[in-house]
Design a protein around this motif. Structure first.
Motif, PDB file in Angstrom:
ATOM      1  N   GLN A  62      22.706  64.568  48.570  1.00 45.88           N
ATOM      2  CA  GLN A  62      22.362  63.197  48.185  1.00 45.88           C
ATOM      3  C   GLN A  62      23.534  62.253  48.422  1.00 45.88           C
ATOM      4  O   GLN A  62      23.354  61.119  48.858  1.00 45.88           O
ATOM      5  N   LEU A  65      23.710  61.642  52.154  1.00 40.21           N
ATOM      6  CA  LEU A  65      22.648  60.718  52.560  1.00 40.21           C
ATOM      7  C   LEU A  65      22.996  59.291  52.144  1.00 40.21           C
ATOM      8  O   LEU A  65      22.763  58.345  52.897  1.00 40.21           O
ATOM      9  N   THR A  76      18.560  55.062  51.292  1.00 43.31           N
ATOM     10  CA  THR A  76      18.421  56.516  51.448  1.00 43.31           C
ATOM     11  C   THR A  76      16.955  56.880  51.646  1.00 43.31           C
ATOM     12  O   THR A  76      16.639  57.797  52.401  1.00 43.31           O
ATOM     13  N   LYS A  77      16.073  56.153  51.004  1.00 41.90           N
ATOM     14  CA  LYS A  77      14.634  56.402  51.137  1.00 41.90           C
ATOM     15  C   LYS A  77      14.202  56.294  52.602  1.00 41.90           C
ATOM     16  O   LYS A  77      13.355  57.063  53.059  1.00 41.90           O
ATOM     17  N   TYR A  80      14.833  59.613  54.614  1.00 42.47           N
ATOM     18  CA  TYR A  80      14.083  60.830  54.305  1.00 42.47           C
ATOM     19  C   TYR A  80      13.184  61.311  55.454  1.00 42.47           C
ATOM     20  O   TYR A  80      13.227  62.488  55.807  1.00 42.47           O
ATOM     21  N   LEU A  85      12.450  65.089  54.824  1.00 46.74           N
ATOM     22  CA  LEU A  85      12.588  65.250  53.383  1.00 46.74           C
ATOM     23  C   LEU A  85      11.450  64.524  52.676  1.00 46.74           C
ATOM     24  O   LEU A  85      10.978  63.495  53.145  1.00 46.74           O
ATOM     25  N   GLU A  86      11.033  65.074  51.571  1.00 50.97           N
ATOM     26  CA  GLU A  86      10.041  64.437  50.710  1.00 50.97           C
ATOM     27  C   GLU A  86      10.775  63.641  49.636  1.00 50.97           C
ATOM     28  O   GLU A  86      11.866  64.036  49.240  1.00 50.97           O
ATOM     29  N   LEU A  87      10.189  62.567  49.189  1.00 56.07           N
ATOM     30  CA  LEU A  87      10.833  61.789  48.124  1.00 56.07           C
ATOM     31  C   LEU A  87      11.003  62.613  46.859  1.00 56.07           C
ATOM     32  O   LEU A  87      11.894  62.341  46.058  1.00 56.07           O
ATOM     33  N   ASP A  89      12.019  65.637  46.816  1.00 58.65           N
ATOM     34  CA  ASP A  89      13.097  66.634  47.034  1.00 58.65           C
ATOM     35  C   ASP A  89      14.339  66.290  46.263  1.00 58.65           C
ATOM     36  O   ASP A  89      14.832  65.268  46.153  1.00 58.65           O
TER      37      ASP A  89
END
Length: 89
Positions: A62, A65, A76-77, A80, A85-87, A89
């Motif tokens: 995190q 990212l 950062t969203k 993903y 990546l899934e939110l 995660d």
């Protein structure tokens, strides 16, 4: 200094101590339940250790990212999907 009278601070500390005692009791009961289901203390300790390691790795990811998002000027969203990546995660 806080505006709380001395007695209010003492009462707040008593409440906090009581809450911690309740959490301790709940954890003891949860451990007893897991032991009764056949788990060993060693298994539980290993599982907890692995969860800590996972959380440390996730925190590092995190952080990376976040730094990449700053460099790119995005959130950062927004990164993903690029890294599958899934939110959640």
């Amino acid at each position: 200094r806080s505006c709380q009278p001395h007695g209010a601070k003492e009462e707040a500390l008593r409440c906090e101590i009581e809450e911690l005692k309740q959490k301790d009791l709940a954890l003891d009961q949860e451990i007893a339940q897991l032991l009764s289901e056949g788990y060993s203390l060693e298994e539980l300790e290993k599982h907890i250790s692995l969860l800590h390691e996972y959380n440390d790795i996730k925190d590092a990811g995190q952080m990376l990212l976040g730094k990449l998002a700053v460099i790119r000027g995005v959130t950062t969203k927004q990164l993903y999907p690029e890294y599958d990546l899934e939110l959640s995660d």
